[in-house]
Design an enzyme around this catalytic site. Structure first.
Site, mmCIF file in Angstrom:
data_model
loop_
_atom_site.group_PDB
_atom_site.id
_atom_site.type_symbol
_atom_site.label_atom_id
_atom_site.label_comp_id
_atom_site.label_asym_id
_atom_site.label_seq_id
_atom_site.Cartn_x
_atom_site.Cartn_y
_atom_site.Cartn_z
ATOM 1 N N CYS A 85 34.934 61.757 -50.712
ATOM 2 C CA CYS A 85 35.768 60.681 -51.290
ATOM 3 C C CYS A 85 36.275 61.053 -52.683
ATOM 4 O O CYS A 85 36.408 60.192 -53.558
ATOM 5 C CB CYS A 85 35.028 59.349 -51.344
ATOM 6 S SG CYS A 85 34.510 58.756 -49.751
ATOM 7 N N HIS A 141 36.078 59.407 -58.006
ATOM 8 C CA HIS A 141 35.896 58.980 -56.617
ATOM 9 C C HIS A 141 37.119 58.149 -56.228
ATOM 10 O O HIS A 141 37.716 57.490 -57.075
ATOM 11 C CB HIS A 141 34.631 58.120 -56.568
ATOM 12 C CG HIS A 141 34.189 57.715 -55.197
ATOM 13 N ND1 HIS A 141 34.735 56.648 -54.530
ATOM 14 C CD2 HIS A 141 33.224 58.212 -54.381
ATOM 15 C CE1 HIS A 141 34.134 56.510 -53.362
ATOM 16 N NE2 HIS A 141 33.212 57.443 -53.238
ATOM 17 N N GLN A 188 27.064 57.081 -59.865
ATOM 18 C CA GLN A 188 26.189 58.259 -59.758
ATOM 19 C C GLN A 188 25.323 58.452 -61.006
ATOM 20 O O GLN A 188 24.664 59.485 -61.137
ATOM 21 C CB GLN A 188 27.022 59.525 -59.532
ATOM 22 C CG GLN A 188 27.793 59.531 -58.230
ATOM 23 C CD GLN A 188 26.886 59.590 -57.004
ATOM 24 O OE1 GLN A 188 25.705 59.934 -57.093
ATOM 25 N NE2 GLN A 188 27.432 59.243 -55.861
ATOM 26 N N LYS A 223 22.625 53.263 -54.241
ATOM 27 C CA LYS A 223 22.446 54.589 -54.845
ATOM 28 C C LYS A 223 21.322 54.604 -55.872
ATOM 29 O O LYS A 223 21.031 55.630 -56.476
ATOM 30 C CB LYS A 223 23.755 55.062 -55.480
ATOM 31 C CG LYS A 223 24.842 55.315 -54.421
ATOM 32 C CD LYS A 223 26.094 55.861 -55.022
ATOM 33 C CE LYS A 223 27.304 55.654 -54.127
ATOM 34 N NZ LYS A 223 27.486 56.708 -53.120
ATOM 35 N N ASP A 237 32.639 54.062 -64.223
ATOM 36 C CA ASP A 237 32.096 54.052 -62.869
ATOM 37 C C ASP A 237 30.743 54.750 -62.922
ATOM 38 O O ASP A 237 30.659 55.979 -62.959
ATOM 39 C CB ASP A 237 33.069 54.778 -61.935
ATOM 40 C CG ASP A 237 32.494 54.985 -60.548
ATOM 41 O OD1 ASP A 237 31.358 54.540 -60.284
ATOM 42 O OD2 ASP A 237 33.186 55.612 -59.728
#
Ligand code: PMP
Length: 406
Positions: free
Chosen positions: A365, A124, A204, A227, A201
């Site tokens: 993104c 991202h 997600q 999220k 990261d």
């Protein structure tokens, strides 16, 4: 053991009873943000009705209540992610701020000219741009680990990039554009063999699979509340205690100091050192509630349910004429990114919206990831624990109709 009751879960999310354009809402934009269960909405209202107060400072009862609730949320985050000590959990505004915090503090403190930072082709923008800026300002070099035609990280090529100059590896746990699940345990182990630090990261990942930070041996882990069924405006940076302890602060202000004179200021230990000013108190508390809710559903069951749904969706979308799925890795979570021959992705998304179906269209993104497949944009349907097989079938039926029109 797998009594995953999606109908009961749907009743926990009031927005799912809404209609959009006269049709029942089908929310398939979960990678952008998730909907909120009633317990999270109620927790925010409870805070502002009974607890509203600035934390840590005053001696009155409401401050004690809000401080207690805020620190309890920090403990919940630590427990759910297997972080161990809750002092490893820093509340931020989101994954983006968490990553920037590491770049601006750990990065500026540890990265020198000629050092190397490794990212992957899946990232991202928020896990690219902070490192690019750090490289520009320090003279470090940004290296990119490639992916294959299925959207999987090429572990061999990644390992070839690692050497004694590698300071940091910044890697997605799950790709927001393609859904690829990255084998982060292997990525971390390889980086550690050359003495590099790893930031994962997890924006997600947390809503879709169980995360055990100490088992992964992650050095830093970032994610966003919104999220994972919590409000916007709050996120988390996890850092290993010894790394956080050696990091200088980023923003200066209230809350993060130990003692201030005009000559010299000393700072509080982590996590407070990194939480300058009045933070997003209610939202952090509600993040704790959201993670409690998720834990109550059992993340292993969530993962299995979503996996079945993703397999079903993959098969169903495969029946649509001219549909090309990008991101076909064997290990995937929740994301179906595709194009349909002869149709602009944005037009497709607008047409689906007419039927009450919310999907995202664009570059998500993650422009380098899409361009790897020769695309500037795709349609992205992203699943969550409250989506059903019927919703996937409704998406498929609409796409069949739309694919026929030119
Ligand atoms: N990383 C990934 C993989 C993401 O999907 C996102 C959000 N789309 C982010 C980072 C940034 O999250 P936020 O905008 O909540 O800071």
């Amino acid at each position: 053991a797998d009594a995953f009751d999606v109908a009961a879960i749907r009743r926990d999310f009031p927005i799912l009873r809404d209609k959009v354009n006269g049709r029942p809402l089908i929310w398939l934009d979960n990678a952008a943000t998730t909907q909120k269960p009633q317990v999270v909405i109620d927790r925010l209202a409870h805070y502002y009705t009974h607890e509203n107060s600035n934390i840590h400072r005053a001696a009155h009862t409401l401050a004690a209540r809000s401080t207690e609730a805020y620190e309890h949320a920090r403990e919940t985050v630590a427990e759910v992610l297997g972080a161990g000590d809750s002092r490893t959990i820093v509340f931020t505004r989101g994954a983006t701020e968490a990553i920037n915090l590491v770049a601006e503090t750990w990065g500026r403190h540890n990265v020198r000219a000629g050092d190397e930072i490794v990212v992957s082709h899946l990232e991202h923008h928020s896990n690219i741009v902070p490192w690019q800026r750090l490289a520009e300002s320090t003279g470090a070099v940004l290296k990119v680990a490639p992916i294959d035609d299925d959207g999987q990280l090429r572990l061999d090529a990644y390992e070839d990039l690692l050497n004694h100059r590698t300071r940091l590896v910044a890697i997605a746990h799950v790709s927001n554009a393609l859904g690829t699940v990255v084998p982060v345990a292997e990525v971390i182990a390889a980086a550690h063999r050359v003495g590099a630090v790893v930031l994962v990261d997890g924006a997600q990942a947390v809503a879709h699979l169980p995360v055990d930070l100490r088992a992964l041996d992650a050095d830093f882990y970032a994610f966003s509340g919104h999220k994972v069924f919590a409000p916007t405006g709050v996120g988390v940076l996890y850092g290993k205690p010894e790394l956080l302890a050696a990091m200088p602060p980023w923003q200066g202000g209230g809350n993060m100091i130990d003692d201030v004179t005009f000559e010299r200021t000393t700072y509080r230990p982590p996590p407070n050192r990194f939480e300058a000013g009045t933070g997003t108190i209610a939202d952090a508390i509600a993040l704790g509630t959201a993670l409690d809710y998720l834990r109550g559903l059992d993340l292993g069951s969530v993962e299995r349910y979503e996996h079945g749904l993703l397999d079903h969706a993959t098969r169903q979308l495969g029946t649509v004429p001219g549909l090309r799925l990008i991101g076909t890795a064997p290990e995937k979570a929740a994301v179906l990114s595709f194009t349909v021959d002869g149709h602009d992705p944005v037009d497709l998304a607008r047409s689906l919206d007419q039927g009450g179906i919310a999907v995202r269209a664009g570059h998500h993104c993650a422009q380098p990831a899409l361009r790897r497949f020769g695309l500037e944009a795709s349609v992205r349907a992203s699943l969550s624990l409250y989506n059903t097989y019927e919703e996937v079938d409704a998406l498929t039926a609409e796409l069949h109709k739309l694919a026929g029109f030119h």
